[in-house]
Design an enzyme around this catalytic site. Sequence first.
Site, PDB file in Angstrom:
ATOM      1  N   GLU A 171      12.457   5.445 -37.538  1.00 49.73           N
ATOM      2  CA  GLU A 171      12.161   6.842 -37.224  1.00 49.73           C
ATOM      3  C   GLU A 171      11.325   7.453 -38.350  1.00 49.73           C
ATOM      4  O   GLU A 171      11.631   7.290 -39.534  1.00 49.73           O
ATOM      5  CB  GLU A 171      13.502   7.589 -37.099  1.00 49.73           C
ATOM      6  CG  GLU A 171      13.404   9.054 -36.746  1.00 49.73           C
ATOM      7  CD  GLU A 171      14.788   9.686 -36.505  1.00 49.73           C
ATOM      8  OE1 GLU A 171      15.809   9.039 -36.815  1.00 49.73           O
ATOM      9  OE2 GLU A 171      14.832  10.827 -36.001  1.00 49.73           O
TER      10      GLU A 171
ATOM     11  N   LYS B  76      11.932  12.322 -29.141  1.00 53.09           N
ATOM     12  CA  LYS B  76      13.394  12.296 -29.248  1.00 53.09           C
ATOM     13  C   LYS B  76      14.010  13.416 -28.417  1.00 53.09           C
ATOM     14  O   LYS B  76      13.562  14.564 -28.471  1.00 53.09           O
ATOM     15  CB  LYS B  76      13.761  12.460 -30.716  1.00 53.09           C
ATOM     16  CG  LYS B  76      15.213  12.271 -31.088  1.00 53.09           C
ATOM     17  CD  LYS B  76      15.348  12.352 -32.628  1.00 53.09           C
ATOM     18  CE  LYS B  76      16.735  12.059 -33.131  1.00 53.09           C
ATOM     19  NZ  LYS B  76      16.756  12.087 -34.626  1.00 53.09           N
TER      20      LYS B  76
ATOM     21  N   CYS C  57      17.176   7.112 -32.440  1.00 51.69           N
ATOM     22  CA  CYS C  57      18.404   7.422 -33.197  1.00 51.69           C
ATOM     23  C   CYS C  57      19.467   8.186 -32.407  1.00 51.69           C
ATOM     24  O   CYS C  57      20.192   7.592 -31.633  1.00 51.69           O
ATOM     25  CB  CYS C  57      18.031   8.166 -34.471  1.00 51.69           C
ATOM     26  SG  CYS C  57      19.241   7.945 -35.796  1.00 51.69           S
TER      27      CYS C  57
END
Lengths: 551, 551
Positions: free
Chosen positions: A44, A123, A159
């Site tokens: 990330e 995300k 994540c």
Amino acid sequence: MPKVRLALAQTNPTVGAIQANLEQALDQISKAKDQGADLVVFGEMAITGYPIEDLASRESFILEAELAVRSLATELTKPQYQGLAVVIGHPAMASPQEQTGWAIAKNCASVIIDGQIIGRYAKHHLPNYSVFDEYRNFVPGNELLTFEYKGLRFSTVICEDIWQQGGPVAKLADNNTDIALVLNGSPFEIDKDDKRLALVKELVKRQSCAAAYVNLVGGQDDLVFDGDSIVVDSKGRLVARAKQFKQDLVLIDIEAKDEIEVVGEHHLTKPNDNWQAWNALVLGLRDYLQKNGFKSVVLGLSGGIDSAVCATIAADAIGAENVFGVSMPSRYSSDGSKDDAQNLAERRGINYRVQPIEDLVKPFETSLDLTGLSAENLQARVRGLILMSLSNKEGHLTITTGNKSELAVGYSTIYGDTVGGYAPLKDVEKTLVWELARWRNQYAISRGEVEPIPVASIEKAPSAELRPDQVDQDSLPPYDVLDAILEAYINQRKSRAEIVSFGFNQELVEKVLTLVDRAEWKRRQGAIGPKITGMAFGRDRRLPITNKYKG
Amino acid sequence: MPKVRLALAQTNPTVGAIQANLEQALDQISKAKDQGADLVVFGEMAITGYPIEDLASRESFILEAELAVRSLATELTKPQYQGLAVVIGHPAMASPQEQTGWAIAKNCASVIIDGQIIGRYAKHHLPNYSVFDEYRNFVPGNELLTFEYKGLRFSTVICEDIWQQGGPVAKLADNNTDIALVLNGSPFEIDKDDKRLALVKELVKRQSCAAAYVNLVGGQDDLVFDGDSIVVDSKGRLVARAKQFKQDLVLIDIEAKDEIEVVGEHHLTKPNDNWQAWNALVLGLRDYLQKNGFKSVVLGLSGGIDSAVCATIAADAIGAENVFGVSMPSRYSSDGSKDDAQNLAERRGINYRVQPIEDLVKPFETSLDLTGLSAENLQARVRGLILMSLSNKEGHLTITTGNKSELAVGYSTIYGDTVGGYAPLKDVEKTLVWELARWRNQYAISRGEVEPIPVASIEKAPSAELRPDQVDQDSLPPYDVLDAILEAYINQRKSRAEIVSFGFNQELVEKVLTLVDRAEWKRRQGAIGPKITGMAFGRDRRLPITNKYKG
């Protein structure tokens, strides 16, 4: 010949060093390509480092990151990279309609094939608890990105997306994903390795795909990213595991989602918790120093356990020759303490000098007529002044040696023993300090090295030595009791009544919790230090200073 | 006879002092009832104080707040409160299904009529930018609460709900709302009064209802709630305005949404910006002291403008007799500075003593062989040590006198002039410090009082006096230039290139911005101080220490 050779590039970017991070990425891509990789996946925000905090709301920053991604793409059009796919994390501008006035960017992963950015994932789940402020800094995305490459279907998520229910990650199976590429900036905590592995296993089971989980590595202020990237196939088998606390490049051959093999040597076991905690502390300090341009540290050596452990962490991080210990004895310092300090320095070859404080303390005591607590604090502050003077004069970073238990109850002198830019033991409670000291000595023995920490420093009763015959337990309960109460209050957020119901003495609970609450103003002015538990002081635990709650 | 007499209860709760806040609320209710009120409306979280930060995730805290609301309801069943309605802000548990693991509560307003909680509204828009972390701490609500009472229809919303589009506030008109009750915890910023008024006018226009906007008042750590509660009728006319920086109870008679009259005397004008800024600083300091149990402050008096302004703020906050100024001259202090310090103390009757530092500095210089910058820092640290010793010995809170411009560029000695628990000028740039000093003197003249601040302190060139003939402008650009660059970089988040394009010298911009970035670690260890601008240091601006970005 496998369908796809995938490389997990576990890199250590530096926040804001966009150009250097880009070069680091290219270097890994080049190495991976040399080893036959078809697809390279980074962590990330590998382009910018992570977390970028409010840099996310600077337009120029987001645009520079975008330029870096485009220049990476351009580089990948070169013949030597033909047929290569790269997936890398970076921030990117949200559309004007999506921007909130504060959050202007998304936390993205771009898929680059043959130098073309063929897709970009944003995300979805933005963590906004614990140390994370992503809902503050980013606009969420909503759609899964799936691409086909060399006969396999890959999807990207980032994540937190796999730590929550719903959102794009719930569509992996619907999109016929063979391998989920999970880009992570997941900071270390003791026991988190097991949690992540269980989570990834759960994911592959639920979505019947394999997963390549790529984490960052490196220290960033109070966070330590431990790497430990993993590959799990669609049957839930752990196929590969990258190194912890080091950059690494792991290659796997994917025939099918349930037919994956690691390339070359590998290990699948995880190191023990003490090794992990120690290495987190070492990497946290090393990276703080290196990324901020420091070559050496200075610290006070009292002969006690905290300074001994800090000095050893520092020596492990940057070499004993770059560690400068100062013994600053007072009239209350025992001979044993002075000997232990010197012994510690000699065992490892740490630079050592003695600067008695008597002649510096005396004029203050006389001029200001100080006795009792103010005289005790004076000694600690004179020591702090010495360390800061040496830091100014010689260019070392001052490290402060207080542990989490002390910080919790405010058992320290602000502007005294708390001075410094980094606190290695900030999130290490006293009982764990001892455990790590013993572990580190054993580790040395197992490698045929001298035990770095004097046994006396481990075994003697801890003392601030600010008045005659003082020991910590004059003012505090035994540390195992204190740490248990702190665990209940701070980590588990239990109330006074609940903690008493666990069997602790009511008066003691009252005393400890009052100390914790009262020390908030001191903690607010404390140095940063590496988080290694589920609840660290600092941005992990945000409480008002002005707070009359006694529940 | 009006349909409804409504009281806006602008109270000053203390975070966590649930019982005391409850008593404060009851006291206001009783006063309002005595004046014939039918309905009493409080500010956001008036039961617990605001913001409660991570106290929101302590189950015991949320339950205690709930108990307080219920005990308030029980109290309101008493005959003397018959026919009375109360709307008050407090946190309340979210259902287990709604809880996120971190956020367990909602930010609510309960409507209590005749002692029955007849409804509860949960804030929908949770601010998670600037100083706010509400998305971290709360679960959002989704439904508007409308209730009929004595022939009028009231709806409740909370603070951020009216700053954003959509959500419950968009349904005020659909629900035939006559008067929107807006509960607020809206911290002071210069110019925010106009913004709030415009916003409320916009709201009543869009939703064709009147609005009673009730704000909190008081200092809470780095925030100052200024009160300034307002009533606007459905035609957009400002009907009433509560006091700024003081508790207040404003009563209005509502015949219809466009027929509202204030009861008794009132003013509709707002004080000038300097008066507001000054009073924010005074209230911020006073409440920090009172709510944390301090009765007095100690500070260094250098003869310069910052310490003169801080001492005057402190004298305005808690009385000159509780302010202890210390002149700590060195070999570099001019006679003028010493005179100015004494003059300042005498003008107002501030306690004053002189503690020369020469004899305290010398032994360090000799023992550690300090010269140059380390010797300069030494002087500042010896002064810090003196102040902290006096604080320990005499029980004063140390206040630190640095201004926002200095903090920005790191023009201070950490653990030296930065020591202290509260920084009144933390968010006051140097040019505003001068402006406020001049304003405060004029204000004194207008009231026939002695000007508190020596003219020499205002007019002389600022100097740290740490070496011979030093002035700030040896190292920094003129403060008007510096403050303009800082405004562009910090408040407006402009890049180096953009700031240069505004007409500033490139080298200078480079230098200033580099200083700002490098000082992040110092700011992180700084005292809290009252936010009075749109972008304060502290939790308003969250940047990494480790940060290589130079854009």
